[in-house]
Design a protein around this motif. Sequence first.
Motif, mmCIF file in Angstrom:
data_model
loop_
_atom_site.group_PDB
_atom_site.id
_atom_site.type_symbol
_atom_site.label_atom_id
_atom_site.label_comp_id
_atom_site.label_asym_id
_atom_site.label_seq_id
_atom_site.Cartn_x
_atom_site.Cartn_y
_atom_site.Cartn_z
ATOM 1 N N UNK A 1 0.825 -1.214 0.000
ATOM 2 C CA UNK A 1 0.000 0.000 0.000
ATOM 3 C C UNK A 1 0.856 1.261 0.000
ATOM 4 N N UNK A 2 0.288 2.336 -0.528
ATOM 5 C CA UNK A 2 1.007 3.609 -0.659
ATOM 6 C C UNK A 2 1.509 4.124 0.692
ATOM 7 N N UNK A 3 0.697 3.992 1.737
ATOM 8 C CA UNK A 3 1.094 4.510 3.057
ATOM 9 C C UNK A 3 2.368 3.821 3.550
ATOM 10 N N UNK A 4 2.445 2.503 3.349
ATOM 11 C CA UNK A 4 3.645 1.768 3.777
ATOM 12 C C UNK A 4 4.852 2.179 2.939
ATOM 13 N N UNK A 5 4.649 2.330 1.642
ATOM 14 C CA UNK A 5 5.750 2.732 0.761
ATOM 15 C C UNK A 5 6.249 4.130 1.121
ATOM 16 N N UNK A 6 5.324 5.032 1.448
ATOM 17 C CA UNK A 6 5.722 6.391 1.817
ATOM 18 C C UNK A 6 6.555 6.364 3.096
ATOM 19 N N UNK A 7 6.140 5.539 4.034
ATOM 20 C CA UNK A 7 6.866 5.407 5.296
ATOM 21 C C UNK A 7 8.303 4.920 5.035
ATOM 22 N N UNK A 8 8.441 3.915 4.181
ATOM 23 C CA UNK A 8 9.757 3.375 3.836
ATOM 24 C C UNK A 8 10.618 4.442 3.164
ATOM 25 N N UNK A 9 10.025 5.177 2.212
ATOM 26 C CA UNK A 9 10.764 6.226 1.511
ATOM 27 C C UNK A 9 11.194 7.326 2.486
ATOM 28 N N UNK A 10 10.275 7.715 3.375
ATOM 29 C CA UNK A 10 10.596 8.759 4.366
ATOM 30 C C UNK A 10 11.752 8.339 5.260
ATOM 31 N N UNK A 11 11.812 7.065 5.609
ATOM 32 C CA UNK A 11 12.903 6.560 6.468
ATOM 33 C C UNK A 11 14.249 6.686 5.771
ATOM 34 N N UNK A 12 14.258 6.616 4.453
ATOM 35 C CA UNK A 12 15.526 6.601 3.700
ATOM 36 C C UNK A 12 15.793 7.897 2.938
ATOM 37 N N UNK A 13 14.888 8.861 3.084
ATOM 38 C CA UNK A 13 15.038 10.116 2.316
ATOM 39 C C UNK A 13 16.243 10.918 2.809
#
Length: 98
Positions: free
Chosen positions: A86-98
């Motif tokens: 889901x998009x929310x999980x992907x956003x969380x992952x991206x935010x962790x690595x941004x």
Amino acid sequence: MSKFSDLINGEKPVLVDFFAEWCGPCKMMKPVLDQLKSQVGDSAAIIKVDIDKNQPAAAAFNVQSVPTLILFKKGKPVWRQSGVVQAAQLKQVIDQHA
């Protein structure tokens, strides 16, 4: 393949969706990735890689099933998951690595 490595070697995180045209769950990822793109804007790149047309890239990262999502940071895979995410999980992952 060199173009692929150029894409994943940037400063920004790059989410790669390894997919296939014949894959039903892969089609479900399109609206999810569209939604994600609107949420992350330019802070991350999202690219789709057709495993049937880009077998070397799929083989290089041992993609066995589709969809497989891999997040790259400076050319290195920092997260991966197979299946619909889901998009929310992907956003969380991206935010962790941004």
